[in-house]
Design an enzyme around this catalytic site. Structure first.
Site, PDB file in Angstrom:
ATOM      1  N   HIS A 116       0.810  -1.248   0.134  1.00  0.00           N
ATOM      2  CA  HIS A 116      -0.055   0.113  -0.129  1.00  0.00           C
ATOM      3  C   HIS A 116       0.748   1.291  -0.029  1.00  0.00           C
ATOM      4  CE1 HIS A 116       1.148  -0.426   4.027  1.00  0.00           C
ATOM      5  NE2 HIS A 116       1.112   0.685   4.266  1.00  0.00           N
ATOM      6  N   THR A 144       0.814   4.501   1.949  1.00  0.00           N
ATOM      7  CA  THR A 144       0.166   5.251   3.122  1.00  0.00           C
ATOM      8  C   THR A 144      -0.233   6.742   2.807  1.00  0.00           C
ATOM      9  OG1 THR A 144       1.539   3.824   4.888  1.00  0.00           O
ATOM     10  CG2 THR A 144       0.210   6.057   5.642  1.00  0.00           C
ATOM     11  N   HIS A 177       4.948   6.564  -1.250  1.00  0.00           N
ATOM     12  CA  HIS A 177       5.951   5.410  -1.824  1.00  0.00           C
ATOM     13  C   HIS A 177       5.178   4.064  -1.262  1.00  0.00           C
ATOM     14  CE1 HIS A 177       6.387   5.918   2.331  1.00  0.00           C
ATOM     15  NE2 HIS A 177       6.713   4.469   2.570  1.00  0.00           N
ATOM     16  N   THR A 221       6.192   0.524   0.668  1.00  0.00           N
ATOM     17  CA  THR A 221       7.282  -0.167   1.284  1.00  0.00           C
ATOM     18  C   THR A 221       7.326  -1.525   0.615  1.00  0.00           C
ATOM     19  OG1 THR A 221       7.071   1.265   3.189  1.00  0.00           O
ATOM     20  CG2 THR A 221       8.202  -0.983   3.302  1.00  0.00           C
TER      21      THR A 221
HETATM   22  P1  2AM Z   1       4.998   3.091   5.301  1.00  0.00           P
HETATM   23  O1  2AM Z   1       3.984   4.012   4.666  1.00  0.00           O
HETATM   24  O2  2AM Z   1       6.450   3.478   4.933  1.00  0.00           O
HETATM   25  O3  2AM Z   1       4.926   1.526   4.663  1.00  0.00           O
HETATM   26  C1  2AM Z   1       1.536   1.102   9.603  1.00  0.00           C
HETATM   27  O4  2AM Z   1       2.672   1.241  10.242  1.00  0.00           O
HETATM   28  C2  2AM Z   1       1.930   1.903   8.429  1.00  0.00           C
HETATM   29  O5  2AM Z   1       1.802   3.239   8.652  1.00  0.00           O
HETATM   30  C3  2AM Z   1       3.107   1.487   7.546  1.00  0.00           C
HETATM   31  O6  2AM Z   1       2.571   1.419   6.157  1.00  0.00           O
HETATM   32  C4  2AM Z   1       4.101   2.567   7.827  1.00  0.00           C
HETATM   33  O7  2AM Z   1       4.990   3.226   6.859  1.00  0.00           O
HETATM   34  C5  2AM Z   1       3.000   3.805   8.048  1.00  0.00           C
HETATM   35  N1  2AM Z   1       3.711   4.614   9.243  1.00  0.00           N
HETATM   36  C6  2AM Z   1       4.115   4.387  10.424  1.00  0.00           C
HETATM   37  N2  2AM Z   1       4.275   5.306  10.880  1.00  0.00           N
HETATM   38  C7  2AM Z   1       4.470   6.401  10.365  1.00  0.00           C
HETATM   39  C8  2AM Z   1       4.617   7.678  10.429  1.00  0.00           C
HETATM   40  N3  2AM Z   1       4.958   8.335  11.394  1.00  0.00           N
HETATM   41  N4  2AM Z   1       4.201   8.729   9.356  1.00  0.00           N
HETATM   42  C9  2AM Z   1       3.833   8.249   8.077  1.00  0.00           C
HETATM   43  N5  2AM Z   1       3.611   6.814   8.004  1.00  0.00           N
HETATM   44  C10 2AM Z   1       3.904   6.168   9.044  1.00  0.00           C
END
Ligand code: 2AM
Length: 222
Positions: free
Chosen positions: A69, A71, A153, A155
């Site tokens: 996904h 985010t 992005h 991950t």
């Molecule tokens: P990602 O978007 O790089 O994959 C659950 O942890 C999701 O939320 C993951 O997909 C993670 O990273 C994202 N995430 C976790 N903490 C975050 C933060 N402080 N800011 C933005 N995205 C975050």
């Protein structure tokens, strides 16, 4: 709207449809496999191992983290700054459950993460928090001066003990270097596009043909 009665999720994002998840995972694995065999990568292997003689198997080095996904907003069930405001954004309400076509325009690898850069359209940027880049400022000082959406992005994997939030920071770091005028070292033209090295274990493969990834805008609760 349907979100009004809902409790706030862990995060909102675009979730890649399952057919394209497989394609992206395969492309990423092929890339890691090829990168691993390049003399240029071997030359900089200590970025990953810390030791001169040690070899690294990139396919084993990164652990996959669940469903693929992009985010948009990490809400942490309402505890994250700006979470409540994000849920109330009319675009978030209107587009919830809609399918979009994400453009994956590059793959990047660092000693911490592997990910795909997402190039957002004007419409997709309506779902992007205005302060997403600025929030990364403590980790990447130049982040706030990068264009909106720079952090977007997917991950694809994290090294042992690394949290996925790092992937977006690694991407911002590479984009900040580019913005400062660091061209990186063009290592070679790969089948998928040019491969550039930015020092300290940072590799970027620009996709000559971006991957079009259908994805549903939705949210995740654990
Ligand atoms: P990602 O978007 O790089 O994959 C659950 O942890 C999701 O939320 C993951 O997909 C993670 O990273 C994202 N995430 C976790 N903490 C975050 C933060 N402080 N800011 C933005 N995205 C975050």
């Amino acid at each position: 709207g349907p979100l009004e009665e809902m409790s706030i999720p862990l995060y909102f994002g675009w979730f890649l449809l399952s057919s394209v998840q497989d394609k992206v995972r395969c492309t990423s694995m092929d890339f890691l496999k090829t990168l691993d065999t390049l003399e240029a990568f071997k030359k900089h292997m200590t970025d990953f191992t810390g030791k001169a003689e040690k070899e690294v198997d990139l396919e084993q080095y990164f652990e996959a983290k669940g469903t693929l996904h992009c985010t948009t907003k990490f809400c942490n069930y309402g505890k994250a700054e700006g979470a409540k405001e994000y849920v109330q954004n009319p675009a978030v309400q209107d587009f919830y459950g809609s399918t979009f076509e994400l453009s994956l325009s590059a793959l990047f690898v660092t000693p911490r993460t592997v990910g795909a850069r997402v190039s957002l359209t004007e419409e997709q940027l309506k779902l992007w928090p205005a302060d997403a880049e600025k929030e990364a400022e403590s980790a990447v000082p130049a982040a706030a001066s990068l264009p909106l959406g720079s952090r977007a992005h997917v991950t694809l994997g994290c090294a042992e003990g690394v949290e996925p939030v790092q992937t977006g920071l690694d991407l911002l770091q590479i984009l900040a270097l580019q913005q400062e005028g660091q061209q990186g070292e063009l290592v070679e033209e790969m089948e998928l596009g040019p491969l550039t090295y930015y020092g300290e274990g940072r590799w970027l493969l620009s996709l000559r043909e971006p991957i079009c990834a259908p994805a549903c805008f939705s949210s995740f609760y654990k």
